[in-house]
Write a protein that holds these residues in place. Structure first.
Motif, short mmCIF file in Angstrom:
data_model
loop_
_atom_site.label_atom_id
_atom_site.label_comp_id
_atom_site.label_asym_id
_atom_site.label_seq_id
_atom_site.Cartn_x
_atom_site.Cartn_y
_atom_site.Cartn_z
N VAL A 1 0.85 -1.20 0.00
CA VAL A 1 0.00 0.00 0.00
C VAL A 1 0.88 1.25 0.00
CG1 VAL A 1 -1.79 1.26 1.27
CG2 VAL A 1 -1.82 -1.23 1.26
N ARG A 2 1.96 1.17 0.76
CA ARG A 2 2.85 2.33 0.88
C ARG A 2 3.55 2.62 -0.45
NH1 ARG A 2 7.76 2.46 5.25
NH2 ARG A 2 8.56 4.51 4.70
N THR A 3 3.96 1.57 -1.13
CA THR A 3 4.62 1.74 -2.43
C THR A 3 3.65 2.37 -3.42
OG1 THR A 3 5.91 -0.22 -1.93
CG2 THR A 3 5.91 0.51 -4.22
N ARG A 4 2.41 1.89 -3.38
CA ARG A 4 1.39 2.48 -4.26
C ARG A 4 1.16 3.95 -3.91
NH1 ARG A 4 -2.76 -2.26 -3.76
NH2 ARG A 4 -1.89 -3.73 -5.25
N ALA A 5 1.14 4.23 -2.60
CA ALA A 5 0.91 5.62 -2.17
C ALA A 5 2.08 6.50 -2.62
CB ALA A 5 0.78 5.67 -0.65
N HIS A 6 3.28 5.94 -2.59
CA HIS A 6 4.45 6.70 -3.03
C HIS A 6 4.34 7.03 -4.52
CE1 HIS A 6 8.45 8.32 -2.86
NE2 HIS A 6 8.83 7.56 -3.89
N SER A 7 3.90 6.05 -5.30
CA SER A 7 3.69 6.30 -6.73
C SER A 7 2.66 7.41 -6.93
CB SER A 7 3.19 5.05 -7.44
OG SER A 7 4.10 4.00 -7.24
N SER A 8 1.58 7.36 -6.12
CA SER A 8 0.55 8.39 -6.25
C SER A 8 1.12 9.77 -5.93
CB SER A 8 -0.61 8.12 -5.29
OG SER A 8 -1.18 6.88 -5.57
N THR A 9 2.00 9.83 -4.93
CA THR A 9 2.62 11.10 -4.56
C THR A 9 3.44 11.64 -5.74
OG1 THR A 9 2.72 10.48 -2.24
CG2 THR A 9 4.24 12.20 -2.95
N LEU A 10 4.27 10.78 -6.31
CA LEU A 10 5.11 11.20 -7.43
C LEU A 10 4.25 11.64 -8.62
CD1 LEU A 10 7.98 8.54 -7.35
CD2 LEU A 10 7.93 10.86 -6.38
N GLN A 11 3.19 10.84 -8.85
CA GLN A 11 2.28 11.16 -9.95
C GLN A 11 1.60 12.51 -9.71
OE1 GLN A 11 -0.07 7.67 -10.48
NE2 GLN A 11 -1.17 8.51 -12.27
N ALA A 12 1.19 12.74 -8.45
CA ALA A 12 0.54 14.00 -8.11
C ALA A 12 1.49 15.17 -8.36
CB ALA A 12 0.09 13.99 -6.65
N PHE A 13 2.74 15.01 -7.93
CA PHE A 13 3.72 16.10 -8.08
C PHE A 13 3.93 16.44 -9.56
CE2 PHE A 13 5.82 15.32 -3.73
CZ PHE A 13 5.13 16.39 -3.18
N GLY A 14 3.78 15.45 -10.44
CA GLY A 14 4.00 15.71 -11.87
C GLY A 14 2.74 16.14 -12.61
N SER A 15 1.59 16.19 -11.90
CA SER A 15 0.32 16.41 -12.60
C SER A 15 0.04 17.90 -12.82
CB SER A 15 -0.82 15.80 -11.79
OG SER A 15 -1.02 16.54 -10.60
N SER A 16 -0.76 18.17 -13.85
CA SER A 16 -1.14 19.56 -14.11
C SER A 16 -2.05 20.06 -12.98
CB SER A 16 -1.82 19.69 -15.46
OG SER A 16 -2.93 18.82 -15.49
N ARG A 17 -2.82 19.14 -12.37
CA ARG A 17 -3.69 19.52 -11.26
C ARG A 17 -2.84 20.10 -10.12
NH1 ARG A 17 -8.22 15.57 -8.30
NH2 ARG A 17 -9.19 17.24 -7.06
N PHE A 18 -1.71 19.42 -9.83
CA PHE A 18 -0.84 19.91 -8.75
C PHE A 18 -0.27 21.28 -9.11
CE2 PHE A 18 3.52 20.36 -7.07
CZ PHE A 18 3.20 20.46 -5.73
N HIS A 19 0.15 21.45 -10.37
CA HIS A 19 0.74 22.74 -10.75
C HIS A 19 -0.28 23.86 -10.65
CE1 HIS A 19 4.71 21.30 -11.50
NE2 HIS A 19 4.20 20.24 -12.13
N ALA A 20 -1.54 23.52 -10.94
CA ALA A 20 -2.59 24.53 -10.80
C ALA A 20 -2.77 24.92 -9.33
CB ALA A 20 -3.90 23.99 -11.37
N VAL A 21 -2.71 23.91 -8.42
CA VAL A 21 -2.82 24.22 -6.98
C VAL A 21 -1.67 25.11 -6.56
CG1 VAL A 21 -2.93 23.30 -4.64
CG2 VAL A 21 -3.94 22.00 -6.50
N ALA A 22 -0.46 24.76 -6.99
CA ALA A 22 0.72 25.54 -6.61
C ALA A 22 0.59 26.98 -7.12
CB ALA A 22 1.98 24.88 -7.16
N ASP A 23 0.06 27.14 -8.34
CA ASP A 23 -0.15 28.50 -8.88
C ASP A 23 -1.14 29.27 -8.00
OD1 ASP A 23 1.62 28.03 -10.88
OD2 ASP A 23 0.10 27.66 -12.45
N SER A 24 -2.24 28.61 -7.64
CA SER A 24 -3.25 29.28 -6.79
C SER A 24 -2.64 29.69 -5.46
CB SER A 24 -4.43 28.35 -6.51
OG SER A 24 -5.00 27.89 -7.69
N VAL A 25 -1.82 28.82 -4.90
CA VAL A 25 -1.20 29.14 -3.61
C VAL A 25 -0.24 30.32 -3.77
CG1 VAL A 25 0.39 28.27 -1.83
CG2 VAL A 25 -1.50 26.84 -2.63
#
Lengths: 350, 350
Positions: B147-171
């Motif tokens: 589960v942890r390995t999967r969660a780590h992949s999700s974290t990496l995927q989130a960091f590379g996503s356009s959704r994350f970059h949009a959040v960072a821009d808003s912040v």
């Protein structure tokens, strides 16, 4: 106050009903106590055929008290005789206790299972967990009922044995032929109080050797430490941890009965808690004993071959629950003890 | 005292370092808080490549605080904008939290297993119990690591996503383009304190609806009631019992962050506990959450097909142990709460 000679015929009164007197000898007071409980024992014997359960309970109570009084006040009676009688009373008490203990464990585990399966969230009634719990319950019922049935046979066998009739004869003779020593001729306060004090001191020493500071902290987890450690053959880890508490339980009982003997004819030792408080402490340690034994019965059931994983899971839950009850009983005793006996002087700061 | 305009460039200082002022507007104080945590968020972003774990922790802390401040002080900001940003921050926090939570559960269960197998009685090292405990440990390691390995992949995927970059821009835009309402122009004490008070009131209401009186009694057994009741598919009974505590945990957090925003520029609401006490309460409820989640992970592992009875037994023990930790955390919170918030007026006697 009115006096009654210890050799007078015994009315079936409660032990606390003896009339106190300041000028009786130690031997007279002890003889009155032993005589009263010998009377109870013989009454239980007559009751036996009508109401076996009550008879057993009454008989065990008398046997324990006679044995405890002979132990605490041993210098007042002929030593070899007392030791032999105590040995026989111990055998009888152990034999008679097994059936009742099984019933207590079964009731305890039944109620624990009911408590642990109370579904407040409205989940499915026949989940794997619930099936495991039901199977674990059935397994424990089967095993403990079998042990109980055997214990009942032992009780019946004991009642019919010549060994039992010899014990009953010895008890009957306590009323008329108590072999007192010369020390017993001293006034009750001079000879009984120091012996009661010695009993109390043994209790204090045993209790203060317990890990009371740890036990007084709620949720310390100490009694759970051995849940998965114990070896399958002998439940050694739990037993090693529990033994000092069981020993303290026995000493609480000795202290209680030692005070009963004094009965106003001799002052209780300085600093000893009153009977009600000792009774409370004894109940906490009884609960400790029952939970520890119930936990061991569960661990035993888990060693049954070919149980399902769901059954084993439920037994693991139940074992831990009962060890948690062990911890709770220690917590209760620790707090009672702190209120009962002044703490020893603190060690000088390092 | 020196003043700093909320629009001034943000130094990477700790949130507590803003200089207080009695005549700032509510909007200025809120903007300063949001700006400081937006700065932390962006700092975490730059740190990300060197020290991922610290970056995630820092980013989650900022995201939680920004979201909490926008929630408590919502009337000061444009509502639709705030709700959208909070939704995105919630997604980010949830995504980033999973890996760390897995690590926490694994560490918690490892240490529980070590504690429960500490053989003080010197039993055989490789008993059936010990084998079951070792197998249960290996099973949990395997499942939680996956589960942890999967969660780590999700974290990496989130960091590379356009959704994350949009959040960072808003912040990033929080520092310069915070959409304040006209209510934000009122002096800080007049507008912030009542909103902080409302947050505190919501916490008090939630906490007082908890079964605090039961929880404050040690060894009440309440959290264990569902151990064998929960259905295998959804762990419903535990969850139903735990949910109000988890909700209170979230409200403690909102109260803490609401007080942080005030930061000397507006008085804290009357009767609200200080930050240190709220932090203590939050930690007790964090422990409650962790133990509840760890117990659920154990129940999940017990549903693995073809485990041995010894493994299942050890999992049953571990599940109960963690539910006992849930009970202990409730006990701790109940006592903290009683010391923190005056008890409500007692109902008139019946």
């Amino acid at each position: 106050m009115a006096q009654r000679h210890p050799d007078s015929p015994l009315a079936p009164t409660a032990p606390g009903a003896h009339l106190p007197s300041a000028d009786r000898t130690g031997g007279e007071v002890l003889a009155a106590y032993l005589g009263a409980h010998a009377g109870e024992f013989l009454r239980a014997l007559r009751l036996g055929e009508e109401d076996e359960a009550s008879a057993v309970q009454l008989m065990r109570g008398s046997a324990r008290r006679i044995s405890a009084a002979l132990h605490t006040y041993e210098p007042l009676v002929e030593a070899v005789w007392a030791e032999r009688l105590r040995g026989e009373l111990g055998w009888l008490n152990a034999t008679l206790s097994r059936e009742q203990q099984c019933a207590v464990h079964l009731a305890r585990l039944r109620s624990a299972l009911a408590r642990l399966t109370s579904d407040e969230g409205g989940g499915q009634a026949r989940s794997t967990m619930a099936v495991g719990a039901a199977r674990a319950g059935a397994l424990l019922e089967r095993q403990l009922t079998l042990v109980r049935t055997r214990a009942h046979s032992s009780t019946l066998q004991a009642f019919g044995s010549s060994r039992f009739h010899a014990v009953a004869d010895s008890v009957a003779l306590l009323v008329s032929e108590l072999p007192l020593t010369t020390a017993a001729a001293a006034p009750a306060p001079r000879v009984l109080t120091p012996l009661a004090e010695a009993a109390h001191r043994r209790l204090v020493e045993a209790a203060q050797a317990l890990p009371l500071a740890v036990a007084a902290r709620p949720y310390n987890g100490y009694a759970l430490r051995t849940v998965l450690a114990e070896s399958p053959a002998d439940a050694g880890a739990d037993e090693a941890q529990d033994a000092p508490w069981h020993r303290t339980r026995a000493l609480v009982r000795l202290s209680r009965y030692a005070l009963e003997v004094l009965d106003g004819a001799a002052p209780p030792p300085a600093g000893s808690p009153n009977a009600a408080r000792l009774h409370g402490a004894a109940r906490a340690l009884d609960r400790h004993r029952e939970a520890a034994d119930a936990a061991a019965a569960v661990a035993g059931a888990a060693r049954t071959p070919r149980i399902t994983p769901a059954t084993a899971y439920a037994l693991g839950v139940l074992h831990t629950d009962q060890r948690s009850e062990v911890e709770a009983a220690r917590y209760a005793f620790s707090h009672m003890w702190q209120g009962m006996v002044p703490a020893p002087a603190p060690a000088t700061a390092p």
